[in-house]
Every structure is written in structure tokens, then in C-alpha cells.
Design a protein around this motif. Sequence first.
Motif, PDB file in Angstrom:
ATOM      1  N   GLY A  84       5.150 -15.354 -19.973  1.00 18.91           N
ATOM      2  CA  GLY A  84       3.929 -14.796 -19.691  1.00 18.91           C
ATOM      3  C   GLY A  84       2.924 -15.500 -19.028  1.00 18.91           C
ATOM      4  O   GLY A  84       1.662 -15.319 -19.203  1.00 18.91           O
ATOM      5  N   LEU A  85       3.480 -16.378 -17.831  1.00 21.75           N
ATOM      6  CA  LEU A  85       2.530 -17.201 -17.243  1.00 21.75           C
ATOM      7  C   LEU A  85       2.491 -16.561 -15.879  1.00 21.75           C
ATOM      8  O   LEU A  85       1.448 -16.785 -15.325  1.00 21.75           O
ATOM      9  CB  LEU A  85       3.061 -18.596 -17.122  1.00 21.75           C
ATOM     10  N   VAL A  86       3.429 -15.684 -15.409  1.00 20.55           N
ATOM     11  CA  VAL A  86       3.384 -15.121 -14.063  1.00 20.55           C
ATOM     12  C   VAL A  86       3.687 -13.705 -13.963  1.00 20.55           C
ATOM     13  O   VAL A  86       4.496 -13.218 -15.160  1.00 20.55           O
ATOM     14  CB  VAL A  86       4.461 -15.737 -13.292  1.00 20.55           C
ATOM     15  N   ARG A  87       2.946 -12.895 -13.621  1.00 19.43           N
ATOM     16  CA  ARG A  87       3.104 -11.432 -13.457  1.00 19.43           C
ATOM     17  C   ARG A  87       3.729 -10.907 -12.110  1.00 19.43           C
ATOM     18  O   ARG A  87       3.325 -11.513 -11.119  1.00 19.43           O
ATOM     19  CB  ARG A  87       1.631 -10.767 -13.375  1.00 19.43           C
ATOM     20  N   ARG A  88       4.777 -10.258 -12.342  1.00 21.08           N
ATOM     21  CA  ARG A  88       5.482  -9.419 -11.116  1.00 21.08           C
ATOM     22  C   ARG A  88       5.359  -8.355 -11.108  1.00 21.08           C
ATOM     23  O   ARG A  88       5.440  -7.309 -12.045  1.00 21.08           O
ATOM     24  CB  ARG A  88       6.949 -10.042 -11.362  1.00 21.08           C
ATOM     25  N   VAL A  89       4.439  -7.760  -9.793  1.00 19.30           N
ATOM     26  CA  VAL A  89       4.354  -6.516  -9.548  1.00 19.30           C
ATOM     27  C   VAL A  89       5.196  -5.915  -8.391  1.00 19.30           C
ATOM     28  O   VAL A  89       5.080  -6.379  -7.353  1.00 19.30           O
ATOM     29  CB  VAL A  89       2.825  -6.229  -9.266  1.00 19.30           C
ATOM     30  N   GLU A  90       5.859  -4.850  -8.546  1.00 14.80           N
ATOM     31  CA  GLU A  90       6.758  -4.331  -7.512  1.00 14.80           C
ATOM     32  C   GLU A  90       5.776  -3.154  -6.795  1.00 14.80           C
ATOM     33  O   GLU A  90       5.303  -2.157  -7.563  1.00 14.80           O
ATOM     34  CB  GLU A  90       8.038  -3.634  -8.088  1.00 14.80           C
ATOM     35  N   LEU A  91       5.454  -3.209  -5.636  1.00 11.99           N
ATOM     36  CA  LEU A  91       4.809  -2.358  -4.977  1.00 11.99           C
ATOM     37  C   LEU A  91       5.201  -1.279  -4.216  1.00 11.99           C
ATOM     38  O   LEU A  91       6.315  -1.664  -3.459  1.00 11.99           O
ATOM     39  CB  LEU A  91       3.658  -2.859  -4.212  1.00 11.99           C
ATOM     40  N   CYS A  92       5.223  -0.025  -4.396  1.00  2.00           N
ATOM     41  CA  CYS A  92       6.164   1.052  -3.882  1.00  2.00           C
ATOM     42  C   CYS A  92       5.331   1.299  -2.764  1.00  2.00           C
ATOM     43  O   CYS A  92       4.353   2.435  -2.409  1.00  2.00           O
ATOM     44  CB  CYS A  92       5.887   2.257  -4.707  1.00  2.00           C
ATOM     45  N   GLN A  93       5.746   0.552  -1.574  1.00  2.00           N
ATOM     46  CA  GLN A  93       5.387   0.788  -0.223  1.00  2.00           C
ATOM     47  C   GLN A  93       6.480   0.799   0.728  1.00  2.00           C
ATOM     48  O   GLN A  93       7.684   0.452   0.384  1.00  2.00           O
ATOM     49  CB  GLN A  93       4.109  -0.520   0.246  1.00  2.00           C
ATOM     50  N   ILE A  94       6.208   1.022   1.887  1.00  2.00           N
ATOM     51  CA  ILE A  94       7.433   0.875   3.012  1.00  2.00           C
ATOM     52  C   ILE A  94       6.953  -0.057   3.821  1.00  2.00           C
ATOM     53  O   ILE A  94       5.811   0.150   4.455  1.00  2.00           O
ATOM     54  CB  ILE A  94       7.529   2.230   3.499  1.00  2.00           C
ATOM     55  N   PRO A  95       7.497  -1.067   3.965  1.00  2.00           N
ATOM     56  CA  PRO A  95       8.783  -1.267   3.352  1.00  2.00           C
ATOM     57  C   PRO A  95       8.390  -2.059   1.774  1.00  2.00           C
ATOM     58  O   PRO A  95       7.108  -2.649   1.670  1.00  2.00           O
ATOM     59  CB  PRO A  95       9.381  -2.628   3.905  1.00  2.00           C
ATOM     60  N   PRO A  96       9.190  -1.912   0.867  1.00  2.00           N
ATOM     61  CA  PRO A  96       8.645  -2.078  -0.721  1.00  2.00           C
ATOM     62  C   PRO A  96       8.692  -3.584  -0.685  1.00  2.00           C
ATOM     63  O   PRO A  96       9.217  -4.286   0.073  1.00  2.00           O
ATOM     64  CB  PRO A  96      10.053  -1.733  -1.555  1.00  2.00           C
ATOM     65  N   HIS A  97       7.844  -3.984  -1.577  1.00  2.00           N
ATOM     66  CA  HIS A  97       7.686  -5.520  -1.852  1.00  2.00           C
ATOM     67  C   HIS A  97       7.164  -5.792  -3.294  1.00  2.00           C
ATOM     68  O   HIS A  97       6.652  -5.280  -3.868  1.00  2.00           O
ATOM     69  CB  HIS A  97       6.961  -6.143  -0.623  1.00  2.00           C
ATOM     70  N   VAL A  98       7.304  -7.377  -3.520  1.00  2.00           N
ATOM     71  CA  VAL A  98       6.786  -7.768  -4.629  1.00  2.00           C
ATOM     72  C   VAL A  98       5.895  -8.929  -4.574  1.00  2.00           C
ATOM     73  O   VAL A  98       5.828  -9.715  -3.779  1.00  2.00           O
ATOM     74  CB  VAL A  98       8.237  -8.143  -5.562  1.00  2.00           C
TER      75      VAL A  98
END
Length: 116
Positions: free
Chosen positions: A71-85
Amino acid sequence: MSKECEKTKAVHKKKCAVIHALEIIGGKWRLPIIWELSAKESMRYNELKRCLDGITNIMLTRALQGLEENGLVRRVELCQIPPHVEYSLTESCKQLLPALEIINEWGKRKMLDTSC
């Protein structure tokens, strides 16, 4: 229970809390990752990797997974082209930053003490 026994238990609890904290943030790369993420609102994986000289992809991935699991880091997957985190610090992790500031200042002083 005697006062001596109570003191021993109190010390033991403090040690356990420190050990528990170090199990979460310990290791070669976890604190440097937190430190780098604290400089920005969020960072992409490769941007973070470039800031951490010498870290391998496997170590960065494992350290980020461990920090996320705790619970120290948040990972967010962004739905863009190209996709990234993107990775960012949680509020819980931001509570560590004053301690890291103190460690940073101490480290700077130690570097000055040892330089000729």
C-alpha cells in the motif's frame, strides 16, 4: 507482572514495529524508488528506471510490486495509445517522507565529512 518485564515487552514491541517497517521498506531499491517518486506526482516505469542508476528491470518490477502490495505505491494503467502505466505514492507512503528528508540531510553531511 514486574516493571522489568513490562519494560522488556515495551522494548520488544518497539523492535517488532521497526522490524516490520524495515520488512516493508527494506531492501536495496525500495527507499530509492520512494525517494524518486516523491519528486513528482507520478512517473512512468521507464522514467523511474532512468532515475535509478544500476537497477535491472526485474528488480524494479519486484520492488514496485512489493511496494504496491504493502500500500505504498499506486499503479495506474492509462488507456491511451500507446497504453502506459504510471506509479505514484499513496498517502500512507507520503507519511514516510519527513523521515527520508532527515536521512537525505544526514547522508549529505556524511558525504561532506568523508570527502577530501
